[in-house]
Design an enzyme around this catalytic site. Structure first.
Site, PDB file in Angstrom:
ATOM      1  CB  SER A  33      -0.914   0.027   1.227  1.00 20.90           C
ATOM      2  OG  SER A  33      -1.562   1.282   1.275  1.00 20.90           O
TER       3      SER A  33
ATOM      4  CG  HIS B 164      -3.753  -1.813  -1.568  1.00 22.01           C
ATOM      5  ND1 HIS B 164      -4.764  -2.697  -1.870  1.00 22.01           N
ATOM      6  CD2 HIS B 164      -4.286  -0.916  -0.707  1.00 22.01           C
ATOM      7  CE1 HIS B 164      -5.855  -2.359  -1.195  1.00 22.01           C
ATOM      8  NE2 HIS B 164      -5.594  -1.268  -0.488  1.00 22.01           N
TER       9      HIS B 164
ATOM     10  CG  ASP C 200      -5.332   2.373   0.083  1.00 23.85           C
ATOM     11  OD1 ASP C 200      -6.251   1.546   0.086  1.00 23.85           O
ATOM     12  OD2 ASP C 200      -4.210   2.163   0.586  1.00 23.85           O
TER      13      ASP C 200
ATOM     14  CG  MET D 266      -8.833   7.283   0.896  1.00 25.65           C
ATOM     15  SD  MET D 266      -8.109   7.613   2.494  1.00 25.65           S
ATOM     16  CE  MET D 266      -7.106   6.140   2.704  1.00 25.65           C
TER      17      MET D 266
ATOM     18  CG  HIS E 214      -9.188  -0.249  -1.158  1.00 28.32           C
ATOM     19  ND1 HIS E 214      -8.690  -0.217   0.132  1.00 28.32           N
ATOM     20  CD2 HIS E 214     -10.541  -0.345  -1.032  1.00 28.32           C
ATOM     21  CE1 HIS E 214      -9.695  -0.285   0.994  1.00 28.32           C
ATOM     22  NE2 HIS E 214     -10.818  -0.348   0.326  1.00 28.32           N
TER      23      HIS E 214
ATOM     24  CG  MET F 245     -11.521   3.028   0.817  1.00 21.99           C
ATOM     25  SD  MET F 245     -10.120   3.235   1.915  1.00 21.99           S
ATOM     26  CE  MET F 245      -8.803   3.282   0.700  1.00 21.99           C
TER      27      MET F 245
ATOM     28  CG  MET G 126     -11.935  -2.340   4.617  1.00 17.70           C
ATOM     29  SD  MET G 126     -10.332  -1.978   3.868  1.00 17.70           S
ATOM     30  CE  MET G 126      -9.552  -0.939   5.098  1.00 17.70           C
TER      31      MET G 126
ATOM     32  CG  ASP H 292      -6.342  -2.444   3.133  1.00 20.13           C
ATOM     33  OD1 ASP H 292      -5.288  -2.067   3.669  1.00 20.13           O
ATOM     34  OD2 ASP H 292      -6.975  -1.754   2.299  1.00 20.13           O
TER      35      ASP H 292
HETATM   36  C1  DX5 Z   1      -6.750   2.199   4.841  1.00 18.52           C
HETATM   37  C2  DX5 Z   1      -6.189   1.685   3.546  1.00 18.52           C
HETATM   38  C3  DX5 Z   1      -5.015   0.787   3.691  1.00 18.52           C
HETATM   39  C4  DX5 Z   1      -3.821   1.368   4.402  1.00 18.52           C
HETATM   40  C5  DX5 Z   1      -3.206   0.244   5.193  1.00 18.52           C
HETATM   41  O1  DX5 Z   1      -8.006   2.755   4.608  1.00 18.52           O
HETATM   42  O2  DX5 Z   1      -7.179   0.972   2.823  1.00 18.52           O
HETATM   43  O3  DX5 Z   1      -4.624   0.224   2.441  1.00 18.52           O
HETATM   44  O4  DX5 Z   1      -2.847   1.927   3.570  1.00 18.52           O
HETATM   45  O5  DX5 Z   1      -2.174   0.756   5.935  1.00 18.52           O
HETATM   46  P1  DX5 Z   1      -1.453  -0.031   7.097  1.00 18.52           P
HETATM   47  O6  DX5 Z   1      -0.846  -1.265   6.502  1.00 18.52           O
HETATM   48  O7  DX5 Z   1      -0.446   0.954   7.580  1.00 18.52           O
HETATM   49  O8  DX5 Z   1      -2.502  -0.350   8.129  1.00 18.52           O
HETATM   50 ZN    ZN Z   2      -6.616  -0.195   1.025  1.00 12.13          ZN
END
Ligand code: DX5
Ligand code: ZN
Length: 215
Positions: free
Chosen positions: A8, A33, A35, A37, A66, A68, A137, A175
């Site tokens: 990630s 990965h 993310d 948002m 991913h 969100m 999650m 995740d």
């Molecule tokens: C959180 C993300 C994750 C995040 C995980 O909403 O979806 O992908 O980057 O980070 P760590 O591994 O630091 O918990």
């Molecule tokens: Zn994620």
């Protein structure tokens, strides 16, 4: 099932993403990965289509996107055009999940659906046959570096059991808060794709950190 590590880049140094992607590739990660948002579905903003498009050419690994975001359907084409290999959206987001899965697949990508920690696994059961991956999650989505929620282990087992009952070789991704300590637990429960952000990017030796999660 072989364990795959998805790095990630939310925890990467954004000042030098080319170097960070190379580091992930050379450390034995299987995918990146990404993310996304929107500040609405989750209380945070990250990065989107133009960033994916720019960094895609610096990395040979598959990009595991991913989403969100509240309205995933609206952005499938843009992320597919930018170079996504897999798109995962949230069951709790707007839109008809079956139509979103069809749309992702019609672009030649693999499709995943994600559930927040409090969403029951059973809600995904009717969709399993249509999916390539389910993302459980293991923290509340929105931020990296949070602590793993142990209650999610039961959900992982329930999903693996149901996928086997339906005869599906489903990828189960986890995740949030995944590292050396949590990896054996989630793998024993049935997860085979481990997302890791802070644990691997903040490690002194990324390759050892990645290898420690496969042990
Ligand atoms: C959180 C993300 C994750 C995040 C995980 O909403 O979806 O992908 O980057 O980070 P760590 O591994 O630091 O918990
Ligand atoms: Zn994620």
């Amino acid at each position: 099932m072989e364990t795959k590590i998805s790095a990630s880049i939310l925890s990467a140094d954004f000042g030098n993403l080319e170097r960070e992607l190379r580091r992930a590739e050379e450390s034995g990660c299987d995918m990146i990965h990404f993310d996304v948002m929107d500040g609405h579905f989750v209380p945070n903003l990250s990065y989107g289509v133009p960033v994916l498009k720019s960094i895609r050419k610096y990395c040979r690994l598959p990009f595991d996107v991913h989403l969100m975001i509240t309205d995933p359907m609206k952005f499938i084409d843009a992320f597919a055009d930018a170079g996504a290999d897999n798109i995962t959206f949230h069951l709790e987001a707007d839109g008809d999940p079956e139509k979103i899965i069809e749309k992702i697949r019609s672009r030649g990508l693999t499709a995943g659906i994600s559930v927040k920690p409090k969403t029951p696994a059973e809600l995904v059961f009717p969709l399993i046959k249509k999916l390539d991956m389910v993302l459980v999650m293991t923290v509340e989505p929105g931020f990296g570096g949070q602590g793993f929620i142990p209650e999610t282990l039961e959900k992982i087992s329930a999903l693996r059991k149901e996928a086997e009952r339906q005869g599906c070789a489903l990828d189960i991704e986890v995740d949030g808060g995944i590292g050396y300590n949590t990896s054996p637990k989630v793998r024993a429960a049935g997860a085979n794709v481990l997302v890791s952000g802070s644990y691997i990017f903040k490690a002194e030796d990324m390759a050892s950190a990645v290898a420690s999660m496969r042990r």
